[in-house]
Write an enzyme that holds these catalytic residues in place. Structure first.
Site, PDB file in Angstrom:
ATOM      1  N   GLY A 102      11.076  -5.911   2.377  1.00  0.00           N
ATOM      2  CA  GLY A 102       9.654  -5.743   2.050  1.00  0.00           C
ATOM      3  C   GLY A 102       9.475  -5.853   0.550  1.00  0.00           C
ATOM      4  N   GLY A 108       6.502  -5.959  -0.991  1.00  0.00           N
ATOM      5  CA  GLY A 108       5.149  -5.537  -1.376  1.00  0.00           C
ATOM      6  C   GLY A 108       5.291  -4.543  -2.525  1.00  0.00           C
ATOM      7  CB  SER A 109       2.880  -2.303  -4.190  1.00  0.00           C
ATOM      8  OG  SER A 109       2.347  -1.819  -2.994  1.00  0.00           O
ATOM      9  N   GLY A 157       8.105  -1.905  -2.007  1.00  0.00           N
ATOM     10  CA  GLY A 157       9.421  -2.549  -2.053  1.00  0.00           C
ATOM     11  C   GLY A 157       9.822  -2.861  -3.485  1.00  0.00           C
ATOM     12  CG  ASN A 169       2.065   4.290   5.359  1.00  0.00           C
ATOM     13  OD1 ASN A 169       2.617   5.210   4.772  1.00  0.00           O
ATOM     14  ND2 ASN A 169       1.008   3.643   4.867  1.00  0.00           N
ATOM     15  CE  LYS A 198       2.398   9.037   3.588  1.00  0.00           C
ATOM     16  NZ  LYS A 198       2.996   7.811   3.864  1.00  0.00           N
ATOM     17  CG  ASN A 223      -3.932   5.381   5.265  1.00  0.00           C
ATOM     18  OD1 ASN A 223      -3.977   6.330   4.504  1.00  0.00           O
ATOM     19  ND2 ASN A 223      -2.888   4.591   5.327  1.00  0.00           N
ATOM     20  CG  ASN A 263      -6.726   7.891  -0.995  1.00  0.00           C
ATOM     21  OD1 ASN A 263      -7.195   6.937  -0.383  1.00  0.00           O
ATOM     22  ND2 ASN A 263      -5.444   7.973  -1.299  1.00  0.00           N
ATOM     23  CB  SER A 319      -1.710   1.327   2.178  1.00  0.00           C
ATOM     24  OG  SER A 319      -1.682   2.244   3.241  1.00  0.00           O
TER      25      SER A 319
HETATM   26  O1  PAF Z   1      -1.033   4.674   2.899  1.00  0.00           O
HETATM   27  C1  PAF Z   1      -1.441   5.229   1.861  1.00  0.00           C
HETATM   28  O2  PAF Z   1      -2.396   4.827   1.211  1.00  0.00           O
HETATM   29  C2  PAF Z   1      -0.688   6.464   1.353  1.00  0.00           C
HETATM   30  O3  PAF Z   1       0.395   6.688   2.227  1.00  0.00           O
HETATM   31  C3  PAF Z   1      -1.495   7.737   1.190  1.00  0.00           C
HETATM   32  C4  PAF Z   1      -0.587   8.920   1.034  1.00  0.00           C
HETATM   33  C5  PAF Z   1      -2.444   7.987   2.316  1.00  0.00           C
HETATM   34  C6  PAF Z   1      -2.254   7.746  -0.132  1.00  0.00           C
HETATM   35  O4  PAF Z   1      -3.148   6.746  -0.316  1.00  0.00           O
END
Ligand code: PAF
Length: 335
Positions: A5, A7-8, A10, A110, A199, A207, A217, A279
């Site tokens: 990966g 991406g950012s 990685g 994630n 998490k 998200n 957020n 994300s």
């Molecule tokens: O997926 C994301 O954006 C991050 O895991 C989180 C912790 C929700 C913060 O933006």
């Protein structure tokens, strides 16, 4: 260590591991523009740093890079998976012939709980060991191989396998590598399961709610309606976690997680990352697929399997699918 990966997240890990002296190889999709941009098997990763152990800094780190499918011989010992959840299985299946017997896969994407379930079921991956992790570091891409480390977060690793894994040599060695990368990684051992549920709740709440409203957020802290939705999402996640735990008769720590515990973690994460764009918001804005199936979608499907009926997680999944389709149609029109 191989990093799957680019991406950012990685790039953040590949640069940090390399700077810490670990020989690191970034695995790139064959035929991708990122692979074409590499020169003589190397690429420069630029990271605009944030507060952390070394303070603000901009670094340029040269990292080895190679095609995901190069060679059929088993040459991979340890691989850190930081791809989008929906790409991970396909990439791991491609990598499977290169994974040595008892190679270690560290899943930091994630939706790690849903991915863990898929990896354990995959026969081509039956010869590997698994470490799971969570991270709340805020990172975004400025362009290929150029990232901004916008927020210092938590990173925790551990294992869901039998307890004595925690003292075994392979586990200690992989954890030591991850800890020396300087990204504040903590070894949680088997307590990682509790962290993974916390998490998952943060991702399932922050998200989609921020992506649907197209807000950073901090939005879920300031909007009363969003706060109520966070509570509902968390109570459904806690119910599923508790029921799965009772069914598997494993460690009682997760069964004890209440909706309020999850909610507290969600709000704390939103506070720490208030100015970041989640994300999922970044994915919809770019017209990409989102990880919804591995987050709220996975919770909704578990709830259904457990006979709990459909709740807000199922509803939010449906809304996100509509949003995803609308944003990708918009991207196609503009192209
Ligand atoms: O997926 C994301 O954006 C991050 O895991 C989180 C912790 C929700 C913060 O933006």
């Amino acid at each position: 260590m191989h990093v799957l990966g680019a991406g950012s997240m990685g790039c953040l890990w590949a640069a940090a591991l390399t700077r810490a002296g670990t020989e690191t190889r970034l695995l790139l999709r064959p035929g991708s523009a990122k692979l074409a941009a590499c020169q003589q098997g190397k690429v420069v990763l630029r990271v605009d740093g944030c507060r952390g152990s070394k303070g603000n800094e901009t670094t340029a780190t040269t990292v080895h890079a190679e095609a995901l499918t190069a060679g059929q011989e088993a040459d991979v010992d340890q691989v850190l998976v930081v791809t989008k959840a929906y790409s991970a299985m396909n990439a791991l299946e491609m990598l499977a012939p290169r994974l040595k017997r008892e190679a270690v896969i560290v899943v930091l994407s994630n939706g790690a709980l849903a991915l863990h379930e898929q990896i354990v079921r995959a026969t081509c991956l039956s010869h590997v060991r698994l470490v799971l992790g969570i991270t709340t570091h805020g990172v975004w891409s400025r362009g290929p191989f150029e990232i901004v480390h916008a927020g210092w977060g938590q990173t925790r690793f551990g294992t869901l396998s039998v307890k004595d894994t925690e003292s075994s040599d392979w586990y200690r060695s992989v954890l030591q590598r991850l800890e020396t990368a300087g990204l504040g990684a903590v070894d949680e051992g088997s307590n990682i399961e509790r962290c993974l549920w916390l998490k998952l709740a943060a991702n399932a709440a922050i998200n989609p709610l921020t992506a649907l409203e197209e807000k950073p957020n901090g939005f879920i802290l300031s909007c009363l309606e969003a706060r109520a939705k966070v509570s509902q999402i968390c109570s459904e996640v806690a119910e599923v976690a508790g029921a799965l735990q009772r069914n598997s008769e494993q460690d009682a720590q997760v069964a004890k997680l209440s909706g309020l515990d999850l909610e507290e973690f969600v709000f704390q994460t939103a506070q720490e990352t208030a100015e970041n764009r989640s994300s999922m918001l970044q994915d919809v804005a770019a017209g990409r697929l989102t990880e919804i199936d591995y987050l709220n979608g996975w919770i909704a499907s578990k709830a259904k399997e457990l006979g709990m009926g459909s709740g807000l997680n199922a509803h939010v999944t449906a809304l996100m699918k509509e949003k995803e389709a609308a944003m990708s149609a918009r991207k196609a029109r503009l192209a």
